[in-house]
Scaffold this motif. Sequence first.
Motif, PDB file in Angstrom:
ATOM      1  N   GLU A   1       0.830  -1.209   0.000  1.00 16.81           N
ATOM      2  CA  GLU A   1       0.000   0.000   0.000  1.00 16.81           C
ATOM      3  C   GLU A   1       0.867   1.263   0.000  1.00 16.81           C
ATOM      4  O   GLU A   1       0.380   2.348   0.265  1.00 16.81           O
ATOM      5  CB  GLU A   1      -0.895   0.009   1.250  1.00 16.81           C
ATOM      6  N   HIS A   2       2.153   1.077  -0.212  1.00 17.34           N
ATOM      7  CA  HIS A   2       3.126   2.179  -0.263  1.00 17.34           C
ATOM      8  C   HIS A   2       3.313   2.891   1.072  1.00 17.34           C
ATOM      9  O   HIS A   2       3.693   4.051   1.124  1.00 17.34           O
ATOM     10  CB  HIS A   2       2.751   3.208  -1.356  1.00 17.34           C
ATOM     11  N   ASN A   3       3.007   2.197   2.156  1.00 14.47           N
ATOM     12  CA  ASN A   3       3.293   2.760   3.474  1.00 14.47           C
ATOM     13  C   ASN A   3       4.748   2.440   3.840  1.00 14.47           C
ATOM     14  O   ASN A   3       5.270   1.395   3.470  1.00 14.47           O
ATOM     15  CB  ASN A   3       2.382   2.138   4.536  1.00 14.47           C
ATOM     16  N   LEU A   4       5.362   3.359   4.596  1.00 10.42           N
ATOM     17  CA  LEU A   4       6.758   3.135   5.003  1.00 10.42           C
ATOM     18  C   LEU A   4       6.820   2.078   6.100  1.00 10.42           C
ATOM     19  O   LEU A   4       6.038   2.106   7.060  1.00 10.42           O
ATOM     20  CB  LEU A   4       7.372   4.439   5.516  1.00 10.42           C
ATOM     21  N   VAL A   5       7.774   1.200   5.960  1.00 13.40           N
ATOM     22  CA  VAL A   5       7.953   0.127   6.951  1.00 13.40           C
ATOM     23  C   VAL A   5       9.446   0.041   7.312  1.00 13.40           C
ATOM     24  O   VAL A   5      10.298   0.074   6.414  1.00 13.40           O
ATOM     25  CB  VAL A   5       7.489  -1.231   6.391  1.00 13.40           C
ATOM     26  N   ALA A   6       9.743  -0.001   8.601  1.00  8.38           N
ATOM     27  CA  ALA A   6      11.142  -0.129   9.043  1.00  8.38           C
ATOM     28  C   ALA A   6      11.444  -1.584   9.345  1.00  8.38           C
ATOM     29  O   ALA A   6      10.667  -2.267  10.022  1.00  8.38           O
ATOM     30  CB  ALA A   6      11.386   0.721  10.272  1.00  8.38           C
ATOM     31  N   LEU A   7      12.575  -2.038   8.828  1.00 14.31           N
ATOM     32  CA  LEU A   7      13.004  -3.425   9.065  1.00 14.31           C
ATOM     33  C   LEU A   7      14.340  -3.404   9.795  1.00 14.31           C
ATOM     34  O   LEU A   7      15.252  -2.643   9.433  1.00 14.31           O
ATOM     35  CB  LEU A   7      13.173  -4.163   7.739  1.00 14.31           C
TER      36      LEU A   7
ATOM     37  N   ALA B   1      15.209 -10.193   8.688  1.00 12.95           N
ATOM     38  CA  ALA B   1      14.872  -8.873   9.220  1.00 12.95           C
ATOM     39  C   ALA B   1      13.529  -8.952   9.932  1.00 12.95           C
ATOM     40  O   ALA B   1      12.661  -9.748   9.568  1.00 12.95           O
ATOM     41  CB  ALA B   1      14.813  -7.856   8.098  1.00 12.95           C
ATOM     42  N   VAL B   2      13.392  -8.117  10.907  1.00 11.21           N
ATOM     43  CA  VAL B   2      12.147  -8.083  11.683  1.00 11.21           C
ATOM     44  C   VAL B   2      11.459  -6.745  11.441  1.00 11.21           C
ATOM     45  O   VAL B   2      12.117  -5.699  11.446  1.00 11.21           O
ATOM     46  CB  VAL B   2      12.444  -8.255  13.185  1.00 11.21           C
ATOM     47  N   LEU B   3      10.185  -6.834  11.230  1.00 10.03           N
ATOM     48  CA  LEU B   3       9.412  -5.609  10.994  1.00 10.03           C
ATOM     49  C   LEU B   3       9.262  -4.879  12.329  1.00 10.03           C
ATOM     50  O   LEU B   3       8.718  -5.427  13.283  1.00 10.03           O
ATOM     51  CB  LEU B   3       8.059  -6.001  10.419  1.00 10.03           C
ATOM     52  N   THR B   4       9.775  -3.681  12.403  1.00 13.64           N
ATOM     53  CA  THR B   4       9.757  -2.977  13.690  1.00 13.64           C
ATOM     54  C   THR B   4       8.828  -1.776  13.713  1.00 13.64           C
ATOM     55  O   THR B   4       8.431  -1.320  14.787  1.00 13.64           O
ATOM     56  CB  THR B   4      11.165  -2.475  14.054  1.00 13.64           C
TER      57      THR B   4
ATOM     58  N   LEU C   1      -1.527  -5.966  10.067  1.00 17.54           N
ATOM     59  CA  LEU C   1      -1.660  -7.371   9.672  1.00 17.54           C
ATOM     60  C   LEU C   1      -1.199  -7.512   8.231  1.00 17.54           C
ATOM     61  O   LEU C   1      -1.898  -7.130   7.297  1.00 17.54           O
ATOM     62  CB  LEU C   1      -3.121  -7.810   9.814  1.00 17.54           C
ATOM     63  N   TYR C   2       0.020  -8.007   8.071  1.00 22.90           N
ATOM     64  CA  TYR C   2       0.583  -8.155   6.735  1.00 22.90           C
ATOM     65  C   TYR C   2       0.447  -9.592   6.268  1.00 22.90           C
ATOM     66  O   TYR C   2       0.632 -10.535   7.035  1.00 22.90           O
ATOM     67  CB  TYR C   2       2.052  -7.740   6.721  1.00 22.90           C
ATOM     68  N   THR C   3       0.153  -9.692   5.023  1.00 26.16           N
ATOM     69  CA  THR C   3       0.030 -11.018   4.427  1.00 26.16           C
ATOM     70  C   THR C   3       1.413 -11.486   4.004  1.00 26.16           C
ATOM     71  O   THR C   3       2.351 -10.673   3.889  1.00 26.16           O
ATOM     72  CB  THR C   3      -0.883 -10.969   3.192  1.00 26.16           C
TER      73      THR C   3
ATOM     74  N   VAL D   1      21.777 -12.707  -2.490  1.00 29.24           N
ATOM     75  CA  VAL D   1      21.267 -12.214  -1.203  1.00 29.24           C
ATOM     76  C   VAL D   1      19.910 -12.848  -0.933  1.00 29.24           C
ATOM     77  O   VAL D   1      18.986 -12.717  -1.733  1.00 29.24           O
ATOM     78  CB  VAL D   1      21.151 -10.671  -1.214  1.00 29.24           C
ATOM     79  N   GLU D   2      19.821 -13.575   0.143  1.00 33.30           N
ATOM     80  CA  GLU D   2      18.552 -14.206   0.536  1.00 33.30           C
ATOM     81  C   GLU D   2      18.019 -13.479   1.758  1.00 33.30           C
ATOM     82  O   GLU D   2      18.700 -13.393   2.788  1.00 33.30           O
ATOM     83  CB  GLU D   2      18.781 -15.673   0.889  1.00 33.30           C
ATOM     84  N   THR D   3      16.805 -12.982   1.610  1.00 31.88           N
ATOM     85  CA  THR D   3      16.247 -12.223   2.734  1.00 31.88           C
ATOM     86  C   THR D   3      14.927 -12.836   3.192  1.00 31.88           C
ATOM     87  O   THR D   3      14.176 -13.399   2.399  1.00 31.88           O
ATOM     88  CB  THR D   3      15.997 -10.754   2.350  1.00 31.88           C
ATOM     89  N   LEU D   4      14.697 -12.687   4.445  1.00 25.96           N
ATOM     90  CA  LEU D   4      13.440 -13.149   5.040  1.00 25.96           C
ATOM     91  C   LEU D   4      12.953 -12.058   5.975  1.00 25.96           C
ATOM     92  O   LEU D   4      13.713 -11.592   6.840  1.00 25.96           O
ATOM     93  CB  LEU D   4      13.669 -14.441   5.819  1.00 25.96           C
ATOM     94  N   VAL D   5      11.713 -11.651   5.783  1.00 25.51           N
ATOM     95  CA  VAL D   5      11.144 -10.612   6.655  1.00 25.51           C
ATOM     96  C   VAL D   5      10.118 -11.271   7.564  1.00 25.51           C
ATOM     97  O   VAL D   5       9.230 -11.982   7.099  1.00 25.51           O
ATOM     98  CB  VAL D   5      10.509  -9.476   5.827  1.00 25.51           C
ATOM     99  N   GLN D   6      10.256 -11.010   8.843  1.00 24.04           N
ATOM    100  CA  GLN D   6       9.310 -11.580   9.812  1.00 24.04           C
ATOM    101  C   GLN D   6       8.510 -10.461  10.440  1.00 24.04           C
ATOM    102  O   GLN D   6       9.057  -9.393  10.760  1.00 24.04           O
ATOM    103  CB  GLN D   6      10.079 -12.324  10.913  1.00 24.04           C
ATOM    104  N   ASN D   7       7.237 -10.736  10.626  1.00 19.66           N
ATOM    105  CA  ASN D   7       6.379  -9.746  11.270  1.00 19.66           C
ATOM    106  C   ASN D   7       6.283 -10.114  12.754  1.00 19.66           C
ATOM    107  O   ASN D   7       5.643 -11.094  13.110  1.00 19.66           O
ATOM    108  CB  ASN D   7       4.997  -9.748  10.622  1.00 19.66           C
ATOM    109  N   ALA D   8       6.900  -9.341  13.561  1.00 17.32           N
ATOM    110  CA  ALA D   8       6.921  -9.656  14.992  1.00 17.32           C
ATOM    111  C   ALA D   8       5.804  -8.964  15.744  1.00 17.32           C
ATOM    112  O   ALA D   8       5.745  -9.024  16.961  1.00 17.32           O
ATOM    113  CB  ALA D   8       8.268  -9.239  15.582  1.00 17.32           C
ATOM    114  N   TYR D   9       4.894  -8.323  15.016  1.00 13.19           N
ATOM    115  CA  TYR D   9       3.829  -7.580  15.682  1.00 13.19           C
ATOM    116  C   TYR D   9       2.870  -8.542  16.377  1.00 13.19           C
ATOM    117  O   TYR D   9       2.428  -9.516  15.786  1.00 13.19           O
ATOM    118  CB  TYR D   9       3.090  -6.721  14.654  1.00 13.19           C
ATOM    119  N   GLN D  10       2.532  -8.287  17.599  1.00 10.01           N
ATOM    120  CA  GLN D  10       1.747  -9.246  18.372  1.00 10.01           C
ATOM    121  C   GLN D  10       0.249  -9.122  18.139  1.00 10.01           C
ATOM    122  O   GLN D  10      -0.492 -10.073  18.275  1.00 10.01           O
ATOM    123  CB  GLN D  10       2.047  -9.054  19.866  1.00 10.01           C
TER     124      GLN D  10
END
Lengths: 511, 393
Positions: B259-265, B293-296, B304-306, B374-383
Amino acid sequence: MFFRKEKDPVLPLHPQDTPGEGMPPTTANVKAFLGRSSDYVQRDIVIGPGRIPASLIYFDGMVSSQLLDDHVMRPLTQESTLAGCRNPTQILDALQDGAAPFTEINRRGSLADALKDIMFGGAVLTFPKGKEAMTFRAKGFQTRAVSTSTDEDTIKASKEAFIESIRTNTSLVRRKLATPYLVMEDMTIGRQSQTLVTIAHLSNITNPRLVEEVKARLEAIDTDGLLVSGFIEEAITETAANPFPQFMHTERPDKFCIGLLQGAVGILINGLPIAYLTPMVFHNFFRDPEDYAHHYIYGTFLRVLRYVMFFMSLVLPATFISITNFHQEMVPIPLALAIQSAQEGVPLPGTLEMLILLLAGEVLTQAGLRLPKSIGQTVSIIGGLVIGEAAVSAKFLSPGVVVVAAIAIICSYTMINQDFSNALRIWRFILAAAACVAGLYGMIMAGLWMLLSLSGLECYGIPYLSPTLASRPKDMPPSAVRAPLSDLIRRPPWLRSGNRRKTQPLEENAP
Amino acid sequence: MIKRILCLLLCLAPLTASGCATFGRSYIEFSQMDLVQALGLDLADDGSNEIIVTAISRVSGEAGDGNGSGAQKARVSIGRGSTLMEALSSMSSYTDKELFLGHTSHIIVGERLARHGLGQIIDFFIRNYRIRMDLSVTIARESTACDFIRASVPTSQFLTDRLDRLYQANTQVSTIIPMRCVDIFASLLEPTSTQQIPYVRYLSGEMTGLAEENPILLSGYGVCSQGRLLGYLDDSAAVGYNWLAGDIHSHTYVVRDLEHNLVALAISYSKSQVSVEILDDAPYVTCHIDVTAVLTESNAAYSLYTPEDLDAMAAQLTQQIESQLLEVIEISRQWGVDILGIGARIAASQPRLWESLSSHWSQVYPQSVFALDVETLVQNAYQNNRIPTEDTP
């Protein structure tokens, strides 16, 4: 005439040598030796219808008048069984057979024995021409009551402490060790003082060769008076050149008894409210019997703490001198800046400051000891706080040095034995002085000297650093660990007890 | 007695064989010392090629305050000489206290001296037994070390405290890794190696407002070859270098969601692996980087990211990391120096091959082919995975 040389008067020989041998204990002989003293009392009486002259001789204040009146004078003058006595021998026989209701009576045929009895608080019945005398041990002098320990406070242990009367002290020990194996052997030391010394040991535990060696060393003491403990300490010390003690003094009977149970030999001295345990090795001075009154984990913690305190007290001033004057790069920068800031404007060199402060600590300690308790505390407060604070404020001393010296001094006070603490303080001075000369190198050399000296030290043939340097691993238990009581089944191996297991009954060793 | 005398002689013998023999002269009180905390080194710009040394030490506050860092007054001393030793000696003659370099923690090198060569000064610091070998070296970019040190004096924060803080902050986010004196020395022993020395510079323009009290910034590396400064790796290239060196432990990247929102990893795990093969006489370098990387932080209205969202973020993260890697590789090629330490890797893994390559490595290295993986994995740590509604406060 004033300068005329006069011949020195001929004085009698030592009482140990003269009064006695071959001389009968007649009234005249006793009076010849003791009659010049103002406290000499001679009560002349006649006994029985035959009017046999006799004298009751004693020193005023040394005997109980009531005991003498009720149990000696009354039977002598009123007892019908003495009516038939025609000569002194018959009187003495009757007294020995129970004419006088007195337990501690001794029939003496020697003047020496009679005089000795009088010296120790007895009364002696003599006759003008008799060959024998009867002594009654009617001691009645005042002694201090058993009180709490002043130098060894306890939290979870017995509060009783030894007093100056040796018989009270032996009774305190015997009450705690109600075993027939407890042996107490008396000897007299001191030509003039005739001090009674008791050697105590448990015959089923203590190595008999050790007991014989201690006795031999005590018998070798030749002095006029055993009024201070130094003679005993030097006699039982193997190498007098090393300040570390090879004995432990205590005023606590429970600590004394624990020492006996370990296999040590105990020494009690009449007139001193302390007792000695020997032999003692280095690690004994880190073990307080009260460690066993706590949980074993806490007990171990306390022991480890004592080792740390010992080490800190020994090396802290020397290390401070070394790193602040020779090896400045070893100090972390914030600490270096703090020390530098504190030293600004102080006229004395840091080394001298440290030595002066350590010396001042000793002075304050001595002042506190010699003065009455209330004043002693005041001196400590004035010396430690007021003068210390004023010296820092006036920039005579830098606070860093004061803090380090204070920590070292306080650490030395955590030692459980004063003699050990004294030795520690002497070595601390030596290490500090060596550090003043050559920094860490000097300190390490002095430390090695101390270690070599301790390594070579032996106490009754036992290496002083036992069990650290034991030849067999099983003889090398970790000294810093206070094991649970269930694991404490063996006595210290270095005492070479014939009965090493604490839990094993030994019927065959009955005395 | 003979044994005792021998023991005594044995104990005294080391005195003659060690620095302790000078104990009579080495006695000095702390109060008589000038504890130099940082040294600035410059090359004179008058053509004499003399070295100018600037020493900064903290002047302690009131005696007995027990707080070495209380008053932040600094003492700056300057010396000059044809050698570093001579410059330090000349400095000693102007001060009433003895200069003590045992607590020096930072060396700041002016750009002019850095371009001239660091070998001589590093050699001095390595030889001097009283100087710590772990002191950090920093280049003063577009400035002289002397100016840099002098400019720091009026500020409330002492220079070395400020530098320590900057290094700590940059190390925490893996932006700049400090270079110790001993590391530079070791690197100088290998002719094909380069030295990446962090640089500091003054903040300028609107950035000054961020740190008015002490406007200096530690933001990249100065790259030296044979001890001579060649150029600088700025922010993103410096991070790219850190990726290849395996020094990234935490870093933050900003991406956009679908959705073009800024996200910090935030990087929570990374592993870099660089392998080199020689194919057709050219080094073939494979850089494999595994990143988690963890979504911070997200400025979206919901969190809620898919998996598709996360994959898209991971792709952007891969792109950014590859871009940083390519930047440093490109600079390396342009300058013709082995910034990435490829030669050292060959020397370590294939010593015989390196023997044949080392003599003409400067010609071989520019032909290197780089393959990035480069292999990247993003995890959503939001509870809280609840989708906010209009009623949500």
